[in-house]
Design a protein around this motif. Structure first.
Motif, PDB file in Angstrom:
ATOM      1  N   ALA C  27       9.120  -3.739   8.166  1.00 33.57           N
ATOM      2  CA  ALA C  27      10.572  -3.805   7.948  1.00 33.57           C
ATOM      3  C   ALA C  27      10.908  -4.603   6.688  1.00 33.57           C
ATOM      4  CB  ALA C  27      11.247  -4.442   9.172  1.00 33.57           C
ATOM      5  N   VAL C  28      10.238  -5.750   6.528  1.00 33.14           N
ATOM      6  CA  VAL C  28      10.519  -6.609   5.371  1.00 33.14           C
ATOM      7  C   VAL C  28      10.068  -5.927   4.088  1.00 33.14           C
ATOM      8  CG1 VAL C  28       9.891  -8.776   4.241  1.00 33.14           C
ATOM      9  CG2 VAL C  28      10.443  -8.764   6.683  1.00 33.14           C
ATOM     10  N   SER C  29       8.887  -5.384   4.146  1.00 33.74           N
ATOM     11  CA  SER C  29       8.308  -4.764   2.962  1.00 33.74           C
ATOM     12  C   SER C  29       9.173  -3.595   2.468  1.00 33.74           C
ATOM     13  CB  SER C  29       6.879  -4.330   3.301  1.00 33.74           C
ATOM     14  OG  SER C  29       6.432  -3.336   2.452  1.00 33.74           O
ATOM     15  N   GLU C  30       9.663  -2.791   3.399  1.00 42.34           N
ATOM     16  CA  GLU C  30      10.520  -1.663   3.016  1.00 42.34           C
ATOM     17  C   GLU C  30      11.903  -2.129   2.554  1.00 42.34           C
ATOM     18  OE1 GLU C  30       8.497   1.611   6.067  1.00 42.34           O
ATOM     19  OE2 GLU C  30      10.587   0.993   6.338  1.00 42.34           O
ATOM     20  N   ALA C  31      12.509  -3.054   3.310  1.00 43.39           N
ATOM     21  CA  ALA C  31      13.891  -3.454   2.994  1.00 43.39           C
ATOM     22  C   ALA C  31      13.953  -4.245   1.695  1.00 43.39           C
ATOM     23  CB  ALA C  31      14.487  -4.265   4.148  1.00 43.39           C
ATOM     24  N   LEU C  32      12.916  -5.014   1.413  1.00 39.95           N
ATOM     25  CA  LEU C  32      12.941  -5.819   0.185  1.00 39.95           C
ATOM     26  C   LEU C  32      12.115  -5.182  -0.927  1.00 39.95           C
ATOM     27  CD1 LEU C  32      12.669  -9.492   1.531  1.00 39.95           C
ATOM     28  CD2 LEU C  32      14.721  -8.162   1.007  1.00 39.95           C
ATOM     29  N   ASP C  33      11.504  -4.066  -0.610  1.00 43.56           N
ATOM     30  CA  ASP C  33      10.726  -3.337  -1.604  1.00 43.56           C
ATOM     31  C   ASP C  33       9.641  -4.232  -2.221  1.00 43.56           C
ATOM     32  OD1 ASP C  33      10.012  -1.160  -3.094  1.00 43.56           O
ATOM     33  OD2 ASP C  33      11.425  -1.582  -4.719  1.00 43.56           O
TER      34      ASP C  33
END
Lengths: 69, 69, 69, 69, 69, 69
Positions: C27-33
């Motif tokens: 989730a973090v990796s995708e949302a914060l790219d």
């Protein structure tokens, strides 16, 4: 993994922050015998109105000493 | 009760923060099988001079790579 | 750098911890790219006597509901 | 040693921070029977875009209520 | 005031903890030019199932390397 | 939202923890003029080998005083 959160009063220069981060990383890496690249340091600065000892902040403690002297 | 503190480098937009908070809440709520309303998220941003890996911050690591290339 | 501290009540299985860590990282990796390998998660478990809402822990809230019903 | 980290939304005055620090120090010192001078309090303020309940911040929850009413 | 929270994997001996605390205190005190008695260190140990990099804990990363080799 | 993390040496009874949580919740709620149900408290206990002042833990400070007397 050592992850280290350092809380300090604001007012330190960037140079001081770099110095303390380098020194702490070296200290941790040597004392725990782990690679420096595993050590992460997060600094959080607090304003004087955000740190209290015995319920008083720095300005309040100075006032108190003033009055007591 | 999950209470989640997220430390990240400053520079994300409010939109990104809302997106990451929503995504993490959904992930935690599903994986731990607890209500979304029990999940609290606190974001703390750190300036580049406040985050160190191997005793170096982002600018210092960039300089190092520059010199090594 | 996202560094994420998750506080939760004890009692989750290792399997649940792995699942929530994987889901939050995604989730973090995708949302914060940002790359998943930059995401670090620290879990801290708290006993029931170590978490309070409105000054009451889980057992105390259950007692209260009991008495009020 | 009690060391207490208080996270709150920004917007409190210095006077309110002093008052809450004094009150919490007294409460901890009496309840744990330890000297006030051993109690340290760190306040961290968070902007509204940095605190989420159920994946929504204060503004988003207000909008939601608006739409539902 | 420096207050330092150190998160590390469990397994260090008391002797190692004393050594790292002494070394970090000295490093901080020298780099920030503040008295050692103002430096407080809190250590929190985490089990292997409570620390994740890229969504994987130590055992999972070992398995992955095993499978890839 | 006040979220409060309390770090203390282990050894307090559950009764003491309930008392300190109730007292701190009341203090925060009154001083910040917010509902008690918005106050969350997390207690983390630390063993004596996990808390250092001036680079020494409780046992080391006792030894030092012994030798100096």
């Amino acid at each position: 993994m050592p992850i280290i959160e350092m809380h300090m009063l604001e007012g330190r220069t960037d140079e001081q922050k770099r110095r303390v981060a380098a020194a702490v990383t070296k200290a941790v890496s040597e004392a725990l015998d782990c690679g420096a690249e595993t050590v992460r340091i997060l600094i959080t600065e607090h304003r004087e109105e955000e740190f209290y000892v015995a319920g008083l902040n720095k300005a309040q403690r100075a006032e108190l000493r003033e009055r007591q002297s």
